[in-house]
Design a protein around this motif. Structure first.
Motif, PDB file in Angstrom:
ATOM      1  N   LYS A 196       0.850  -1.184   0.000  1.00  0.00           N
ATOM      2  CA  LYS A 196       0.000   0.000   0.000  1.00  0.00           C
ATOM      3  C   LYS A 196       0.890   1.241   0.000  1.00  0.00           C
ATOM      4  CE  LYS A 196      -3.647   1.681   2.968  1.00  0.00           C
ATOM      5  NZ  LYS A 196      -4.223   1.445   4.285  1.00  0.00           N
TER       6      LYS A 196
ATOM      7  N   ARG B  44       1.937   5.137   0.274  1.00  0.00           N
ATOM      8  CA  ARG B  44       1.500   6.356   0.959  1.00  0.00           C
ATOM      9  C   ARG B  44       2.393   7.489   0.477  1.00  0.00           C
ATOM     10  NH1 ARG B  44       2.493   6.101   6.806  1.00  0.00           N
ATOM     11  NH2 ARG B  44       0.467   6.840   7.472  1.00  0.00           N
TER      12      ARG B  44
ATOM     13  N   LYS C 158       3.065  11.884   0.661  1.00  0.00           N
ATOM     14  CA  LYS C 158       2.766  13.163   1.304  1.00  0.00           C
ATOM     15  C   LYS C 158       3.323  14.291   0.431  1.00  0.00           C
ATOM     16  CE  LYS C 158       2.933  14.959   6.022  1.00  0.00           C
ATOM     17  NZ  LYS C 158       3.613  14.710   7.313  1.00  0.00           N
TER      18      LYS C 158
ATOM     19  N   LEU D 188       6.186   6.371   1.129  1.00  0.00           N
ATOM     20  CA  LEU D 188       6.433   5.140   1.890  1.00  0.00           C
ATOM     21  C   LEU D 188       5.539   4.069   1.292  1.00  0.00           C
ATOM     22  CD1 LEU D 188       7.689   3.889   4.561  1.00  0.00           C
ATOM     23  CD2 LEU D 188       5.589   4.575   5.682  1.00  0.00           C
TER      24      LEU D 188
ATOM     25  N   SER E  69       4.377  -0.138   1.904  1.00  0.00           N
ATOM     26  CA  SER E  69       4.531  -1.349   2.710  1.00  0.00           C
ATOM     27  C   SER E  69       4.976  -2.471   1.781  1.00  0.00           C
ATOM     28  CB  SER E  69       3.220  -1.709   3.397  1.00  0.00           C
ATOM     29  OG  SER E  69       2.212  -1.914   2.442  1.00  0.00           O
TER      30      SER E  69
ATOM     31  N   ALA F 199      12.837  -3.443   4.472  1.00  0.00           N
ATOM     32  CA  ALA F 199      11.396  -3.497   4.238  1.00  0.00           C
ATOM     33  C   ALA F 199      10.786  -2.101   4.310  1.00  0.00           C
ATOM     34  CB  ALA F 199      10.735  -4.407   5.262  1.00  0.00           C
ATOM     35  N   ASN F 200       9.642  -1.936   3.683  1.00  0.00           N
ATOM     36  CA  ASN F 200       8.890  -0.683   3.692  1.00  0.00           C
ATOM     37  C   ASN F 200       9.734   0.516   3.244  1.00  0.00           C
ATOM     38  OD1 ASN F 200       6.916  -2.309   4.913  1.00  0.00           O
ATOM     39  ND2 ASN F 200       7.666  -1.796   6.950  1.00  0.00           N
TER      40      ASN F 200
ATOM     41  N   TYR G 228      11.289   3.902   2.111  1.00  0.00           N
ATOM     42  CA  TYR G 228      10.858   5.285   2.309  1.00  0.00           C
ATOM     43  C   TYR G 228      11.743   6.198   1.473  1.00  0.00           C
ATOM     44  CZ  TYR G 228      10.529   9.751   4.852  1.00  0.00           C
ATOM     45  OH  TYR G 228      10.365  11.063   5.194  1.00  0.00           O
TER      46      TYR G 228
ATOM     47  N   ASP H 265       7.946  11.637  13.182  1.00  0.00           N
ATOM     48  CA  ASP H 265       7.078  11.931  12.037  1.00  0.00           C
ATOM     49  C   ASP H 265       6.239  10.687  11.758  1.00  0.00           C
ATOM     50  OD1 ASP H 265       5.904  12.409   9.623  1.00  0.00           O
ATOM     51  OD2 ASP H 265       7.733  13.010   8.580  1.00  0.00           O
ATOM     52  N   SER H 266       4.937  10.790  12.005  1.00  0.00           N
ATOM     53  CA  SER H 266       4.109   9.585  11.882  1.00  0.00           C
ATOM     54  C   SER H 266       4.065   9.085  10.444  1.00  0.00           C
ATOM     55  CB  SER H 266       2.698   9.839  12.400  1.00  0.00           C
ATOM     56  OG  SER H 266       2.022  10.717  11.534  1.00  0.00           O
ATOM     57  N   PHE H 267       4.372   9.969   9.491  1.00  0.00           N
ATOM     58  CA  PHE H 267       4.400   9.501   8.104  1.00  0.00           C
ATOM     59  C   PHE H 267       5.609   8.616   7.868  1.00  0.00           C
ATOM     60  CE2 PHE H 267       5.390   9.538   3.648  1.00  0.00           C
ATOM     61  CZ  PHE H 267       4.156   9.353   3.072  1.00  0.00           C
ATOM     62  N   GLU H 268       6.727   9.030   8.453  1.00  0.00           N
ATOM     63  CA  GLU H 268       7.976   8.317   8.229  1.00  0.00           C
ATOM     64  C   GLU H 268       8.046   7.027   9.051  1.00  0.00           C
ATOM     65  OE1 GLU H 268      12.644   9.520   8.448  1.00  0.00           O
ATOM     66  OE2 GLU H 268      11.191  11.143   8.567  1.00  0.00           O
ATOM     67  N   ASN H 269       7.266   6.961  10.108  1.00  0.00           N
ATOM     68  CA  ASN H 269       7.283   5.808  11.011  1.00  0.00           C
ATOM     69  C   ASN H 269       6.671   4.582  10.332  1.00  0.00           C
ATOM     70  OD1 ASN H 269       6.833   3.921  13.004  1.00  0.00           O
ATOM     71  ND2 ASN H 269       6.056   5.390  14.500  1.00  0.00           N
ATOM     72  N   PRO H 270       7.489   3.552  10.019  1.00  0.00           N
ATOM     73  CA  PRO H 270       6.924   2.412   9.290  1.00  0.00           C
ATOM     74  C   PRO H 270       5.917   1.629  10.126  1.00  0.00           C
ATOM     75  CG  PRO H 270       9.343   2.321   9.406  1.00  0.00           C
ATOM     76  CD  PRO H 270       8.896   3.371  10.357  1.00  0.00           C
TER      77      PRO H 270
ATOM     78  N   MET I 295       3.442   2.779  11.491  1.00  0.00           N
ATOM     79  CA  MET I 295       2.102   3.293  11.214  1.00  0.00           C
ATOM     80  C   MET I 295       1.392   2.481  10.134  1.00  0.00           C
ATOM     81  SD  MET I 295       1.393   5.555  13.375  1.00  0.00           S
ATOM     82  CE  MET I 295      -0.112   6.252  12.677  1.00  0.00           C
ATOM     83  N   LEU I 296       2.178   1.793   9.287  1.00  0.00           N
ATOM     84  CA  LEU I 296       1.563   0.901   8.299  1.00  0.00           C
ATOM     85  C   LEU I 296       0.812  -0.213   9.015  1.00  0.00           C
ATOM     86  CD1 LEU I 296       4.617   0.616   5.876  1.00  0.00           C
ATOM     87  CD2 LEU I 296       2.487   1.778   5.361  1.00  0.00           C
TER      88      LEU I 296
ATOM     89  N   GLU J 182      -2.350   1.151  10.567  1.00  0.00           N
ATOM     90  CA  GLU J 182      -3.413   1.251   9.548  1.00  0.00           C
ATOM     91  C   GLU J 182      -4.053  -0.111   9.299  1.00  0.00           C
ATOM     92  OE1 GLU J 182      -2.100   3.071   5.923  1.00  0.00           O
ATOM     93  OE2 GLU J 182      -1.761   4.992   6.924  1.00  0.00           O
TER      94      GLU J 182
ATOM     95  N   GLU K 214      -8.051  -1.733   9.938  1.00  0.00           N
ATOM     96  CA  GLU K 214      -8.860  -2.616   9.089  1.00  0.00           C
ATOM     97  C   GLU K 214      -9.352  -3.815   9.890  1.00  0.00           C
ATOM     98  OE1 GLU K 214      -6.600  -3.711   5.590  1.00  0.00           O
ATOM     99  OE2 GLU K 214      -6.130  -1.599   5.214  1.00  0.00           O
TER     100      GLU K 214
ATOM    101  N   TYR L 103       8.145  -0.737  16.555  1.00  0.00           N
ATOM    102  CA  TYR L 103       8.766  -1.056  15.272  1.00  0.00           C
ATOM    103  C   TYR L 103      10.262  -1.180  15.492  1.00  0.00           C
ATOM    104  CZ  TYR L 103       9.573  -1.286  10.276  1.00  0.00           C
ATOM    105  OH  TYR L 103       9.915  -1.722   9.012  1.00  0.00           O
TER     106      TYR L 103
ATOM    107  N   SER M  38      12.536  -5.176  10.987  1.00  0.00           N
ATOM    108  CA  SER M  38      11.721  -4.488   9.973  1.00  0.00           C
ATOM    109  C   SER M  38      10.248  -4.755  10.194  1.00  0.00           C
ATOM    110  CB  SER M  38      12.078  -4.924   8.545  1.00  0.00           C
ATOM    111  OG  SER M  38      13.397  -4.633   8.267  1.00  0.00           O
TER     112      SER M  38
END
Lengths: 108, 286
Positions: free
Chosen positions: A5, A7, A9, A25, A27, A71-72, A74, B72-77, B79-80, B83, B87, B230, B235
């Protein structure tokens, strides 16, 4: 592995010629092909091998990825925006899958 | 130099794991997307006997890159995973045709602060429950679904999603409920119990040598406020009991089973040691 997925910004607005920061980023397991599973067999390599970013059809950023990338993956990079438009992001998987995302930006 | 002094010198140098390298944790403040986190707090006074004056988040012991990743919550893996946990929260499973959301609604409201108060006494089971055990109890009793196996991806991610709703809220557990104090005491005994071929207790690294380097690892106080965390090494998001087991394994002892009474008691005690620190789930560590 769950479906990767992406993401992204990107600022919603910018002034003409401004340099903006873009963060992406995705996954992904980035399986290196060097590891063995519980059964002792090598887990086949499956990584994102290419990432590109285009703005209104122009190439902004491109890079190739190799198995040592974690992994993942960025990415963070800068871009100068001359006009309003759309950033298109593309990730290419070893299995041929392509993951994309688009973000609009308004320049005033 | 005679042989005896030489032997003594060799002996002095024969502590290969803990070297003299010592570094104070940084004094920066952590802001996640602009929200300030409590990464240093006065140690809890009740019950007495906390070994530190100030409890510190593991974030303060990490490298600048790792610290920035968490800020940075965007950069924090991680957070995947959060998310994905969302679900799972909304997915109907089991014969009762329910999801977590069927009963609990919007997690942002109903789960706010919940993660900061666990582990919590469960009168019915007669033992403390952490989030994972509570999820499994809900799954069997309410959803009529299979309980998660330890460290199933959905279990870790859902736990992280629930704890993430308490981001920034300081850890505070209720030790007055039920039999919590005796579990606290058992956990404390476990914390100071030396095990394994290396003969280490939790306290050997996280109390006596907190601040020292174990090879490249800057030893923190071992607080649990950022879990599931994390870990860049894996990873992936790592649960608290996975980390407990990993630490015990590293002392070359046989690790106890996840959610066993032994580790639940340890979780109660460790959570208490870190009271006052903000929940940072999903924290980013080495």
């Amino acid at each position: 592995m769950a479906t990767p997925k992406p993401r992204v910004k990107v600022p919603k607005k910018a002034s003409a010629g401004e340099i903006i920061t873009i963060k992406t980023l995705i996954s992904h397991d980035m399986e290196s092909g060097q590891r063995k599973g519980k059964d002792g067999n090598v887990i086949p390599r499956q990584i994102i091998n290419k990432f590109t970013c285009e703005f209104n059809g122009m190439k902004v950023f491109e890079c190739e990825l190799d198995p040592a990338v974690a992994a993942n993956p960025y990415f963070e990079f800068n871009a100068k925006v001359p006009e309003s438009g759309t950033f298109k992001f593309t990730w290419v998987d070893d299995d041929g899958s392509i993951y994309t995302d688009e973000q609009k930006i308004a320049v005033n | 130099m005679n042989k005896r002094t030489l032997a003594a010198l060799v002996l002095l140098g024969a502590s290969p794991l803990f070297t003299a390298a010592r570094a104070e944790p940084v004094t920066e403040t952590l802001e996640i997307d602009g929200e300030a986190m409590i990464t240093e707090a006065p140690a809890p006074k009740d019950p007495p006997g906390h070994p530190f004056d100030v409890v510190k988040s593991g974030w303060l012991y990490r490298e600048p890159d790792t610290r920035a990743m968490e800020a940075d919550s965007f950069e924090n893996p991680g957070m995947l995973n959060v998310e994905h946990g969302e679900e799972v929260w909304n997915t109907v499973e089991g014969e009762a045709g329910k999801s977590c959301a069927s009963c609990h609604g919007d997690a942002a409201e109903t789960m706010k602060g919940v993660g900061a108060s666990y582990p919590k006494w469960n009168a019915k089971a007669g033992k403390p429950f952490d989030i994972e055990l509570q999820i499994n109890a809900c799954r069997t009793a309410q959803m009529k679904a299979e309980p998660y196996k330890f460290d199933a991806r959905d279990q870790v991610d859902l736990t992280a999603y629930i704890k993430h709703q308490s981001l920034g809220i300081p850890v505070k557990i209720d030790l007055s409920a039920g039999d919590m104090m005796s579990w606290w005491q058992t956990g404390k005994d476990r914390y100071y119990l030396r095990t394994g071929q290396l003969n280490f207790a939790c306290a050997s690294c996280h109390e006596k040598n907190s601040g020292n380097y174990l090879r490249a690892d800057h030893l923190s106080q071992g607080n649990s406020n950022g879990f599931p965390t994390y870990r860049l090494k894996q990873s992936n998001l790592v649960s608290l009991h996975n980390r407990f087991r990993g630490c015990v394994r590293d002392t070359r002892a046989e690790p106890p089973k996840a959610f066993s009474d032994e580790l639940m008691a340890l979780e109660v005690y460790v959570a208490w040691r870190g009271e006052g620190l903000s929940i940072e789930t999903p924290a980013v560590r080495q």
